[in-house]
Design a protein around this motif. Structure first.
Motif, PDB file in Angstrom:
ATOM      1  N   PHE A   1      78.267 -61.635 -24.493  1.00 28.10           N
ATOM      2  CA  PHE A   1      78.807 -62.321 -23.315  1.00 28.10           C
ATOM      3  C   PHE A   1      80.165 -62.944 -23.621  1.00 28.10           C
ATOM      4  CE2 PHE A   1      79.746 -66.078 -20.845  1.00 28.10           C
ATOM      5  CZ  PHE A   1      79.526 -65.654 -19.550  1.00 28.10           C
ATOM      6  N   VAL A   2      81.140 -62.588 -22.807  1.00 28.33           N
ATOM      7  CA  VAL A   2      82.457 -63.231 -22.823  1.00 28.33           C
ATOM      8  C   VAL A   2      82.907 -63.349 -21.370  1.00 28.33           C
ATOM      9  CG1 VAL A   2      84.815 -63.174 -23.699  1.00 28.33           C
ATOM     10  CG2 VAL A   2      82.996 -62.065 -24.996  1.00 28.33           C
ATOM     11  N   PRO A   3      83.294 -64.514 -20.897  1.00 32.00           N
ATOM     12  CA  PRO A   3      83.679 -64.640 -19.486  1.00 32.00           C
ATOM     13  C   PRO A   3      85.035 -64.045 -19.162  1.00 32.00           C
ATOM     14  CG  PRO A   3      84.043 -66.717 -20.602  1.00 32.00           C
ATOM     15  CD  PRO A   3      83.346 -65.808 -21.594  1.00 32.00           C
ATOM     16  N   ASP A   4      85.834 -63.737 -20.188  1.00 28.80           N
ATOM     17  CA  ASP A   4      87.217 -63.314 -19.986  1.00 28.80           C
ATOM     18  C   ASP A   4      87.344 -61.813 -19.712  1.00 28.80           C
ATOM     19  OD1 ASP A   4      88.351 -65.930 -20.571  1.00 28.80           O
ATOM     20  OD2 ASP A   4      87.731 -65.530 -22.638  1.00 28.80           O
TER      21      ASP A   4
ATOM     22  N   GLY B   1      77.352 -71.522 -23.462  1.00 23.82           N
ATOM     23  CA  GLY B   1      76.224 -71.355 -24.377  1.00 23.82           C
ATOM     24  C   GLY B   1      74.868 -71.643 -23.776  1.00 23.82           C
ATOM     25  N   SER B   2      74.816 -72.449 -22.723  1.00 23.97           N
ATOM     26  CA  SER B   2      73.517 -72.777 -22.130  1.00 23.97           C
ATOM     27  C   SER B   2      72.843 -71.557 -21.503  1.00 23.97           C
ATOM     28  CB  SER B   2      73.671 -73.884 -21.077  1.00 23.97           C
ATOM     29  OG  SER B   2      74.523 -73.481 -20.020  1.00 23.97           O
ATOM     30  N   LEU B   3      73.575 -70.450 -21.369  1.00 27.38           N
ATOM     31  CA  LEU B   3      72.975 -69.215 -20.856  1.00 27.38           C
ATOM     32  C   LEU B   3      71.843 -68.728 -21.748  1.00 27.38           C
ATOM     33  CD1 LEU B   3      76.098 -67.145 -19.698  1.00 27.38           C
ATOM     34  CD2 LEU B   3      74.342 -68.154 -18.239  1.00 27.38           C
ATOM     35  N   ILE B   4      71.878 -69.097 -23.026  1.00 24.42           N
ATOM     36  CA  ILE B   4      70.869 -68.592 -23.951  1.00 24.42           C
ATOM     37  C   ILE B   4      69.471 -69.029 -23.523  1.00 24.42           C
ATOM     38  CG2 ILE B   4      70.893 -70.532 -25.573  1.00 24.42           C
ATOM     39  CD1 ILE B   4      70.778 -66.771 -26.461  1.00 24.42           C
ATOM     40  N   LYS B   5      69.361 -70.146 -22.832  1.00 28.70           N
ATOM     41  CA  LYS B   5      68.056 -70.627 -22.365  1.00 28.70           C
ATOM     42  C   LYS B   5      67.475 -69.728 -21.280  1.00 28.70           C
ATOM     43  CE  LYS B   5      69.062 -75.503 -23.317  1.00 28.70           C
ATOM     44  NZ  LYS B   5      69.182 -76.857 -22.722  1.00 28.70           N
ATOM     45  N   ASN B   6      68.326 -68.889 -20.674  1.00 29.45           N
ATOM     46  CA  ASN B   6      67.883 -68.001 -19.607  1.00 29.45           C
ATOM     47  C   ASN B   6      67.656 -66.578 -20.089  1.00 29.45           C
ATOM     48  OD1 ASN B   6      70.040 -70.093 -18.334  1.00 29.45           O
ATOM     49  ND2 ASN B   6      68.335 -69.780 -16.926  1.00 29.45           N
ATOM     50  N   LEU B   7      67.727 -66.388 -21.404  1.00 33.62           N
ATOM     51  CA  LEU B   7      67.497 -65.070 -21.979  1.00 33.62           C
ATOM     52  C   LEU B   7      66.075 -65.019 -22.523  1.00 33.62           C
ATOM     53  CD1 LEU B   7      68.730 -62.331 -22.665  1.00 33.62           C
ATOM     54  CD2 LEU B   7      69.486 -63.303 -24.843  1.00 33.62           C
TER      55      LEU B   7
ATOM     56  N   ASP C   1      79.483 -67.622 -30.617  1.00 35.97           N
ATOM     57  CA  ASP C   1      80.835 -67.346 -31.116  1.00 35.97           C
ATOM     58  C   ASP C   1      81.737 -68.429 -30.526  1.00 35.97           C
ATOM     59  OD1 ASP C   1      83.150 -66.287 -32.060  1.00 35.97           O
ATOM     60  OD2 ASP C   1      82.916 -64.317 -31.144  1.00 35.97           O
ATOM     61  N   THR C   2      81.993 -69.490 -31.290  1.00 36.14           N
ATOM     62  CA  THR C   2      82.562 -70.716 -30.723  1.00 36.14           C
ATOM     63  C   THR C   2      84.013 -70.589 -30.270  1.00 36.14           C
ATOM     64  OG1 THR C   2      83.177 -71.500 -32.928  1.00 36.14           O
ATOM     65  CG2 THR C   2      81.016 -72.156 -32.067  1.00 36.14           C
ATOM     66  N   HIS C   3      84.832 -69.873 -31.026  1.00 36.22           N
ATOM     67  CA  HIS C   3      86.273 -69.754 -30.759  1.00 36.22           C
ATOM     68  C   HIS C   3      87.009 -71.077 -30.930  1.00 36.22           C
ATOM     69  CE1 HIS C   3      86.398 -65.596 -29.125  1.00 36.22           C
ATOM     70  NE2 HIS C   3      85.155 -65.866 -28.778  1.00 36.22           N
ATOM     71  N   ASP C   4      86.362 -72.199 -30.657  1.00 35.54           N
ATOM     72  CA  ASP C   4      87.060 -73.484 -30.700  1.00 35.54           C
ATOM     73  C   ASP C   4      86.048 -74.624 -30.755  1.00 35.54           C
ATOM     74  OD1 ASP C   4      89.175 -75.225 -30.759  1.00 35.54           O
ATOM     75  OD2 ASP C   4      90.057 -74.569 -28.880  1.00 35.54           O
ATOM     76  N   PHE C   5      86.506 -75.783 -31.227  1.00 36.13           N
ATOM     77  CA  PHE C   5      85.727 -77.016 -31.217  1.00 36.13           C
ATOM     78  C   PHE C   5      86.066 -77.739 -29.917  1.00 36.13           C
ATOM     79  CE2 PHE C   5      85.515 -81.558 -33.006  1.00 36.13           C
ATOM     80  CZ  PHE C   5      84.181 -81.696 -32.671  1.00 36.13           C
TER      81      PHE C   5
ATOM     82  N   GLU D   1      72.561 -68.962 -35.224  1.00 33.80           N
ATOM     83  CA  GLU D   1      73.728 -68.872 -36.096  1.00 33.80           C
ATOM     84  C   GLU D   1      74.979 -69.236 -35.308  1.00 33.80           C
ATOM     85  OE1 GLU D   1      75.770 -65.102 -38.253  1.00 33.80           O
ATOM     86  OE2 GLU D   1      73.684 -65.491 -38.845  1.00 33.80           O
ATOM     87  N   ILE D   2      75.938 -69.849 -35.999  1.00 38.35           N
ATOM     88  CA  ILE D   2      77.192 -70.272 -35.377  1.00 38.35           C
ATOM     89  C   ILE D   2      78.341 -69.548 -36.050  1.00 38.35           C
ATOM     90  CG2 ILE D   2      78.713 -72.246 -34.903  1.00 38.35           C
ATOM     91  CD1 ILE D   2      76.168 -74.017 -35.196  1.00 38.35           C
ATOM     92  N   TRP D   3      79.243 -68.979 -35.249  1.00 42.48           N
ATOM     93  CA  TRP D   3      80.456 -68.358 -35.773  1.00 42.48           C
ATOM     94  C   TRP D   3      81.660 -69.234 -35.460  1.00 42.48           C
ATOM     95  CZ3 TRP D   3      80.449 -62.414 -34.362  1.00 42.48           C
ATOM     96  CH2 TRP D   3      79.440 -61.776 -35.093  1.00 42.48           C
ATOM     97  N   THR D   4      82.547 -69.359 -36.432  1.00 44.39           N
ATOM     98  CA  THR D   4      83.808 -70.066 -36.221  1.00 44.39           C
ATOM     99  C   THR D   4      84.906 -69.347 -36.985  1.00 44.39           C
ATOM    100  OG1 THR D   4      84.954 -72.193 -36.412  1.00 44.39           O
ATOM    101  CG2 THR D   4      83.418 -71.634 -38.164  1.00 44.39           C
ATOM    102  N   TYR D   5      86.177 -69.635 -36.634  1.00 44.04           N
ATOM    103  CA  TYR D   5      87.318 -68.990 -37.281  1.00 44.04           C
ATOM    104  C   TYR D   5      88.144 -69.994 -38.068  1.00 44.04           C
ATOM    105  CZ  TYR D   5      85.894 -65.642 -33.794  1.00 44.04           C
ATOM    106  OH  TYR D   5      85.135 -64.788 -33.029  1.00 44.04           O
TER     107      TYR D   5
END
Length: 392
Positions: free
Chosen positions: A10-13, A134-140, A149-153, A187-191
């Motif tokens: 999932f990516v909204p962009d 991220g709250s979408l995960i509760k609906n899966l 995949d955080t992309h940012d803090f 798991e959390i991804w960050t750059y």
């Protein structure tokens, strides 16, 4: 029966909308999934209004990524469809919207559509981009491993006021909400190395540092050319607008007049009229601009996360002049091809010196090349993704 791993991504962009750093990152993920089509069966789920999806971009996606299943969901209803807008969207937001926060961009309608589409599917991996969604995960309903995949803090974005000053107190409620969402994932991804530390401390979850990579393009970059071009490209987010305002006030007047400043991206419109500045606006292909310039600049006073365009400049073997926030996320803070300046005069002097002193230029360039090859090569990213996604 297929042995492919089933992945929800999932990516909204929209990958065709702009050239911002976050777009660059997720386009590389789409390219990876395309290359590994024999390994993965991917549902790429996105949001219509946030991503400005239309029939043309949907056709473009199908053409460019034929092995990836595109699913465009709605988080709201067009106001022009008045009755549907009121009864299918607005009323439900009124009823359930009280739980929303600044950090959560999902809606009841989006969660309903997301759950409806994924309800009968069993995923091996569920990857959701940005804490805001991220709250979408509760609906899966069914998945083996979930990755954010955080992309940012995100909390860091609220530490600075519109005037560029630090907030008096940390926005604890936002931090609490962000950490709560992160904890929903396996798991959390960050750059960014800084964000890896923050996420590990607050969540006690496995945090993976994802390499930001580009091809090594130094061979395309003529380091001994007599270019007098200083290049800058950025989107028009609040951090970049704030930094450009500082640059125009504190730096521009001190840059040697024979240096041409080439500006690309939506940030261009915030540069005031100056014969020294060439404003290009949004450019489809940045490669020729990187190749034609000699130095890259990244004025950056506030913000969080790694600056993708800084890494991209280093991939060309191009020295970078920036502020301290411009090296956020980089593995090394020194001898990395970036010159960090604090004052406007210092920022301009470093730019002038790179154009004047060839020995100094080659020294910074060599340091940048070593740093880039050791930390941001495509081989490193491929190895990380293979290990994280293909392993059983």
């Amino acid at each position: 029966m297929s042995n492919k791993k089933k992945i929800l991504y999932f990516v909204p962009d929209n990958p065709f909308n702009n050239k911002a750093g976050n777009i660059t990152r997720f386009v590389k993920m789409l390219e990876y999934f395309s290359r590994k089509s024999e390994e993965f069966e991917v549902d790429f789920i996105t949001e219509r209004f946030w991503g400005n999806w239309n029939d043309e971009s949907i056709r473009m996606f199908a053409y460019k990524y034929p092995t990836i299943n595109l699913v465009v969901l709605d988080r709201k209803i067009d106001r022009k469809k008045f009755l549907s807008y009121i009864f299918k969207y607005k009323i439900w937001e009124f009823i359930f919207g009280f739980t929303k926060s600044k950090i959560d961009l999902t809606t009841y309608l989006l969660k309903f559509n997301f759950k409806k589409y994924t309800g009968n599917k069993n995923y091996d991996l569920a990857i959701i981009s940005y804490v805001n969604w991220g709250s979408l995960i509760k609906n899966l309903k069914s998945y083996k491993i979930s990755i954010i995949d955080t992309h940012d803090f995100i909390t860091g974005q609220y530490l600075t006021t519109d005037k560029g000053k630090k907030s008096i107190s940390l926005p604890y409620r936002i931090l609490e909400k962000e950490v709560g969402i992160l904890k929903e994932f396996d798991e959390i991804w960050t750059y960014s190395v800084e964000e890896k530390y923050i996420f590990e401390q607050f969540t006690q979850k496995p945090v993976q540092l994802v390499p930001v990579s580009f091809p090594n393009r130094k061979s395309e970059f003529l380091c001994n050319k007599d270019s007098r071009k200083l290049f800058y490209v950025a989107s028009d987010n609040d951090h970049n607008k704030r930094s450009v305002k500082w640059f125009l006030k504190e730096v521009l007047q001190h840059i040697n007049e024979d240096i041409e400043i080439v500006v690309a991206g939506s940030i261009s419109k915030y540069f005031s009229g100056s014969s020294q500045v060439l404003k290009l606006g949004v450019v489809e292909d940045l490669k020729s601009l990187f190749v034609d310039a000699k130095v890259f600049m990244c004025p950056m006073l506030t913000g969080t996360g790694i600056k993708i365009k800084v890494v991209e400049a280093l991939s060309y073997g191009m020295p970078v002049v920036t502020n301290i926030r411009g090296i956020d996320g980089l593995f090394n803070k020194r001898q990395n091809g970036c010159i960090v300046a604090s004052s406007g005069v210092e920022f301009a002097n470093e730019i002038n010196r790179l154009f004047k002193d060839e020995d100094y230029y080659k020294k910074i360039q060599s340091e940048g090349e070593s740093y880039f090859l050791n930390n941001h090569s495509e081989v490193l990213e491929e190895e990380f993704l293979n290990q994280s996604l293909i392993k059983d």
